[in-house]
Enzyme design. Sequence first.
Site, PDB file in Angstrom:
ATOM      1  N   ASP A  68       0.865  -1.177   0.000  1.00  0.00           N
ATOM      2  CA  ASP A  68       0.000   0.000   0.000  1.00  0.00           C
ATOM      3  C   ASP A  68       0.910   1.237   0.000  1.00  0.00           C
ATOM      4  O   ASP A  68       2.138   1.141   0.158  1.00  0.00           O
ATOM      5  CB  ASP A  68      -0.966  -0.007   1.192  1.00  0.00           C
ATOM      6  CG  ASP A  68      -2.209   0.834   0.883  1.00  0.00           C
ATOM      7  OD1 ASP A  68      -2.117   1.745   0.034  1.00  0.00           O
ATOM      8  OD2 ASP A  68      -3.273   0.606   1.488  1.00  0.00           O
TER       9      ASP A  68
HETATM   10  C1  NOJ Z   1      -4.014   3.927   0.097  1.00  0.00           C
HETATM   11  C2  NOJ Z   1      -5.193   3.003   0.164  1.00  0.00           C
HETATM   12  O1  NOJ Z   1      -5.160   2.259   1.368  1.00  0.00           O
HETATM   13  C3  NOJ Z   1      -5.299   2.031  -0.982  1.00  0.00           C
HETATM   14  O2  NOJ Z   1      -6.550   1.403  -0.918  1.00  0.00           O
HETATM   15  C4  NOJ Z   1      -5.104   2.728  -2.292  1.00  0.00           C
HETATM   16  O3  NOJ Z   1      -5.226   1.811  -3.345  1.00  0.00           O
HETATM   17  C5  NOJ Z   1      -3.742   3.394  -2.297  1.00  0.00           C
HETATM   18  N1  NOJ Z   1      -3.655   4.370  -1.209  1.00  0.00           N
HETATM   19  C6  NOJ Z   1      -3.432   4.084  -3.622  1.00  0.00           C
HETATM   20  O4  NOJ Z   1      -4.187   5.214  -3.779  1.00  0.00           O
END
Ligand code: NOJ
Length: 734
Positions: free
Chosen positions: A290
């Site tokens: 993430d």
């Molecule tokens: C953080 C989020 O937790 C995730 O779901 C997302 O895909 C990423 N950022 C990218 O934006």
Amino acid sequence: MQGLTAEQKARVEKILSQMTLEEKIGQMNQVSPSIVGGFDVPFEELIEMMTDGRISKEEFGRIMSTATQDFHEEEIRRGEVGSLMVQDPVKVNELQKIAVEESRLGIPLIFGLDVIHGFRSVYPIAIAEAGSFDTELMEKTAAMAAKESRASGVAWHFAPMVDVARDARWGRVSEGPGEDPYLGSRFAEAKIRGLQDDHSTTENYVAACLKHYAAYGACESGRDYNTVGMAMNVFYNNYLKTFEAGVKAGAQTVMAAFNDLNGVPCTVNKFLLRDILKDSLGFPGFVVSDANAIRECVVHGIAEDDKDAGVKAAIAGMDMDMGTGIYHDHLVEAVKSGKVSLEVIDEAARRILSVKMWLGLFDHPYVSEEAMKRYEVLPEEHTSLAQEAAEKSIVLLKNEDNVLPLSKDAKISLVGSLADSREEIIGAWAMSWQEKDCVSIREGMEAEFKNVRYFACGGPEGDLNMNEIIAAGDYADVIVAVCGETVAMSGEASSRASITLPGRQKELLEMLMQTGKPVVLVLMNGRPLALEWENSYVPTIVEAWHLGIRMGNAVARVLSGEVNPEGRLSSSFPAVTGQCPVYYNHPNTGRPGSKSKFTSRYLDAPLDSLYPFGYGLSYTHYSYDNLQVKEAAGALEISVDVKNDGEAAGRETVQLYMQDVAASLVRPVKELKGFEKVALNPGEKKTVHFTLAKQDMGFYDNDRNYLLEDGLFRIYAGGNSREVLMQEVQVSFA
Ligand code: NOJ
């Protein structure tokens, strides 16, 4: 790699054999455009700031129009970037051209984005759409999103989010399919099929990304990013289930979760990433971290510094680094010093190249001119699908005096600032929608009914306007009050400690009720709300979530009775916040809550949820009868009669539950094991059949052994998880 021909596999191996260590690590590096010149914020964080409401869409637009962005052209040229987050097709082509024509090996980039519930045609947030219990619909909406995004060069969706989530305080319950692992698994499969399976042209499919692996939905107290501690049998039987189903359905990628699970952050969790996901489940694709999560392992306190975090993540099986540049900066040295083996790097690069090959990017790296224009005007079939999904996701919670449906001639006072917004219908995590495609509730109501007057009166934020409240009462035969949460109140980083209607909306409802006119409460929200007061005093309640671009039409058509509501709750609603987490499939205690003191209960809250999982009313009534359970070879054959006793045609969601009455581990009081939607005309009766395979009646112990234990089972069928018929049956698995 799943889905690759022998020739494609050979192509991947050939490319791999030509790559330098730096180029392989380059594939493992995902970057976002950085904003330079006055803004020290990575693009990805800026997007998050907009989606979680820290800055408005307008501010975002302003920053982007004046900011100088660094799209990392030099690094792309040197083969040091594998993936980017960009959604403008012109930019996609420009950067792709550098990768394909100017880098040494010409390996295409993969462009990924958060396309969670639609790209241009935004459809309901997942918690709502899951409540349609309509897997065909879930597949179709995903396929639509795939086509629209691929026409912008986005070939990779960071979706579906399949976190089982049981604590409504967590803002991200909005993004996933609710509290139940069975429904969540069917949702995961349908979304993977829709996103990935139509290979008639490379423009019709994208790579899906199951997220957030794993157990993010169980973050302590519903506070985002928080720690997760849980018994492994609970993990295997609930939180892992949706991922298992998604991997079996062929998901090409997986995103690791921010949280730790029992002490080890998922980002560096070898047990999760290698032992379970890659080795045991045989996941052939690649895992992405993430955003910034590798660096956050230092803050977690599991790595000394960036380099240490990068080494630990790579060894654990994390193939791609989202956003930190740590792999780029440190892995070459780590391999040279023997801290990370070359096999680890080869494996990651192979997995990433294979997904690019599967996507057809090596042969079709660019977006065509025609594709770029394809969705300038949304096709009717897209807007009507968005509307169908919205209609099927609406849940009628209460209709005490049959105030609904409303006559098209009724004088309607439409109240609440949310009703007049095209932005607030969209829901968390949507970036590519355009205002011109949206229909607010006000617009939908004005098109559906003859006499609608709008009075803002108040909303989730700010004050109430007494004059407008009085005027709304004076005009109305009936008041339709739209209350709830703004988009920014759910989604990432949007946990709430109290999940009642925010601001002064309860007061607003009280004042509207004092006018003496019937009040229909239409809720717009991204999580289950605690509605004890509303349920006691407001006679009519409609749960309409954030339903996407056609929310206005969908709500209006349900209120007029053109559409008979059929949505169900994919998550239990608590009466009061203090009950969270409250979910229907909980294990029993030795002292289930009751009126007597020494039982599992609160002194100051009801025993159970207010509205249970699977619940939802309609403009007719269904009755159940004649539940039959027969043992057949390897399965239970179950049937139940369901009849439409009312005067409207409708679609009922017949639900099948099971309880393993005595087992070597405490099992849930009920678990969903099947569902079927049946269309019934007034007076019509149908017999619904389920085959429950005995293989599906077992459970995992703490060591992940799957156990099928002989003994007594209860089989339940009904229209929600609480009101059910029951039969007992002895089952032997020999
Ligand atoms: C953080 C989020 O937790 C995730 O779901 C997302 O895909 C990423 N950022 C990218 O934006």
